[in-house]
Design a protein around this motif. Sequence first.
Motif, PDB file in Angstrom:
ATOM      1  N   VAL A   1       0.862  -1.174   0.000  1.00  0.00           N
ATOM      2  CA  VAL A   1       0.000   0.000   0.000  1.00  0.00           C
ATOM      3  C   VAL A   1       0.896   1.221   0.000  1.00  0.00           C
ATOM      4  O   VAL A   1       1.839   1.310   0.795  1.00  0.00           O
ATOM      5  N   PHE A   2       0.618   2.170  -0.881  1.00  0.00           N
ATOM      6  CA  PHE A   2       1.350   3.429  -0.919  1.00  0.00           C
ATOM      7  C   PHE A   2       0.336   4.556  -0.904  1.00  0.00           C
ATOM      8  O   PHE A   2      -0.621   4.535  -1.669  1.00  0.00           O
ATOM      9  N   LEU A   3       0.529   5.530  -0.045  1.00  0.00           N
ATOM     10  CA  LEU A   3      -0.361   6.685   0.050  1.00  0.00           C
ATOM     11  C   LEU A   3       0.365   7.910  -0.463  1.00  0.00           C
ATOM     12  O   LEU A   3       1.433   8.269   0.041  1.00  0.00           O
ATOM     13  N   SER A   4      -0.209   8.527  -1.469  1.00  0.00           N
ATOM     14  CA  SER A   4       0.305   9.787  -1.991  1.00  0.00           C
ATOM     15  C   SER A   4      -0.776  10.831  -1.749  1.00  0.00           C
ATOM     16  O   SER A   4      -1.881  10.718  -2.277  1.00  0.00           O
ATOM     17  N   ALA A   5      -0.471  11.830  -0.926  1.00  0.00           N
ATOM     18  CA  ALA A   5      -1.474  12.831  -0.560  1.00  0.00           C
ATOM     19  C   ALA A   5      -0.873  14.223  -0.607  1.00  0.00           C
ATOM     20  O   ALA A   5       0.307  14.410  -0.313  1.00  0.00           O
ATOM     21  N   SER A   6      -1.696  15.200  -0.962  1.00  0.00           N
ATOM     22  CA  SER A   6      -1.212  16.577  -1.001  1.00  0.00           C
ATOM     23  C   SER A   6      -1.148  17.183   0.400  1.00  0.00           C
ATOM     24  O   SER A   6      -0.440  18.149   0.630  1.00  0.00           O
ATOM     25  N   TYR A   7      -1.863  16.596   1.346  1.00  0.00           N
ATOM     26  CA  TYR A   7      -1.839  17.067   2.725  1.00  0.00           C
ATOM     27  C   TYR A   7      -0.778  16.275   3.478  1.00  0.00           C
ATOM     28  O   TYR A   7      -0.872  15.052   3.593  1.00  0.00           O
ATOM     29  N   PRO A   8       0.268  16.906   4.006  1.00  0.00           N
ATOM     30  CA  PRO A   8       1.402  16.174   4.580  1.00  0.00           C
ATOM     31  C   PRO A   8       1.086  15.351   5.830  1.00  0.00           C
ATOM     32  O   PRO A   8       1.852  14.462   6.179  1.00  0.00           O
ATOM     33  N   SER A   9      -0.021  15.609   6.491  1.00  0.00           N
ATOM     34  CA  SER A   9      -0.350  14.857   7.703  1.00  0.00           C
ATOM     35  C   SER A   9      -1.326  13.713   7.448  1.00  0.00           C
ATOM     36  O   SER A   9      -1.871  13.144   8.389  1.00  0.00           O
ATOM     37  N   ALA A  10      -1.552  13.377   6.185  1.00  0.00           N
ATOM     38  CA  ALA A  10      -2.421  12.245   5.860  1.00  0.00           C
ATOM     39  C   ALA A  10      -1.631  10.947   6.041  1.00  0.00           C
ATOM     40  O   ALA A  10      -0.472  10.856   5.645  1.00  0.00           O
ATOM     41  N   TYR A  11      -2.241   9.952   6.684  1.00  0.00           N
ATOM     42  CA  TYR A  11      -1.572   8.678   6.877  1.00  0.00           C
ATOM     43  C   TYR A  11      -2.610   7.572   7.020  1.00  0.00           C
ATOM     44  O   TYR A  11      -3.800   7.831   7.135  1.00  0.00           O
ATOM     45  N   PHE A  12      -2.152   6.333   7.024  1.00  0.00           N
ATOM     46  CA  PHE A  12      -3.047   5.191   7.180  1.00  0.00           C
ATOM     47  C   PHE A  12      -2.434   4.199   8.160  1.00  0.00           C
ATOM     48  O   PHE A  12      -1.219   4.180   8.369  1.00  0.00           O
ATOM     49  N   ASN A  13      -3.285   3.399   8.764  1.00  0.00           N
ATOM     50  CA  ASN A  13      -2.865   2.319   9.654  1.00  0.00           C
ATOM     51  C   ASN A  13      -3.368   1.001   9.090  1.00  0.00           C
ATOM     52  O   ASN A  13      -4.421   0.957   8.447  1.00  0.00           O
ATOM     53  N   ILE A  14      -2.655  -0.076   9.363  1.00  0.00           N
ATOM     54  CA  ILE A  14      -3.083  -1.417   8.982  1.00  0.00           C
ATOM     55  C   ILE A  14      -3.093  -2.263  10.248  1.00  0.00           C
ATOM     56  O   ILE A  14      -2.133  -2.253  11.024  1.00  0.00           O
ATOM     57  N   TYR A  15      -4.205  -2.969  10.440  1.00  0.00           N
ATOM     58  CA  TYR A  15      -4.398  -3.792  11.634  1.00  0.00           C
ATOM     59  C   TYR A  15      -4.464  -5.267  11.258  1.00  0.00           C
ATOM     60  O   TYR A  15      -4.877  -5.618  10.157  1.00  0.00           O
ATOM     61  N   GLN A  16      -4.088  -6.121  12.190  1.00  0.00           N
ATOM     62  CA  GLN A  16      -4.229  -7.554  11.984  1.00  0.00           C
ATOM     63  C   GLN A  16      -5.712  -7.922  12.035  1.00  0.00           C
ATOM     64  O   GLN A  16      -6.530  -7.166  12.570  1.00  0.00           O
ATOM     65  N   PRO A  17      -6.089  -9.086  11.493  1.00  0.00           N
ATOM     66  CA  PRO A  17      -7.491  -9.515  11.503  1.00  0.00           C
ATOM     67  C   PRO A  17      -8.082  -9.465  12.909  1.00  0.00           C
ATOM     68  O   PRO A  17      -7.443  -9.863  13.887  1.00  0.00           O
ATOM     69  N   GLY A  18      -9.294  -8.934  12.999  1.00  0.00           N
ATOM     70  CA  GLY A  18      -9.999  -8.851  14.271  1.00  0.00           C
ATOM     71  C   GLY A  18      -9.597  -7.662  15.125  1.00  0.00           C
ATOM     72  O   GLY A  18     -10.126  -7.478  16.211  1.00  0.00           O
ATOM     73  N   LYS A  19      -8.667  -6.869  14.668  1.00  0.00           N
ATOM     74  CA  LYS A  19      -8.194  -5.694  15.402  1.00  0.00           C
ATOM     75  C   LYS A  19      -8.645  -4.428  14.685  1.00  0.00           C
ATOM     76  O   LYS A  19      -9.034  -4.446  13.530  1.00  0.00           O
TER      77      LYS A  19
END
Length: 55
Positions: free
Chosen positions: A11-29
Amino acid sequence: MGAQSGQRMSVFLSASYPSAYFNIYQPGKGLGDTALFSGSIEGSLFNRVLPKSGD
């Protein structure tokens, strides 16, 4: 999304807003649990083999 243990997920996130981010959780979390990947700490690229199967 559904995924199997041993699959590679990228997964790659390209955003114009510098504070944009993502999290990935394990199944069930989710929110409130420790993330497998925390974009605010680790950056905008997740590229790993998944440790568990699930959604």
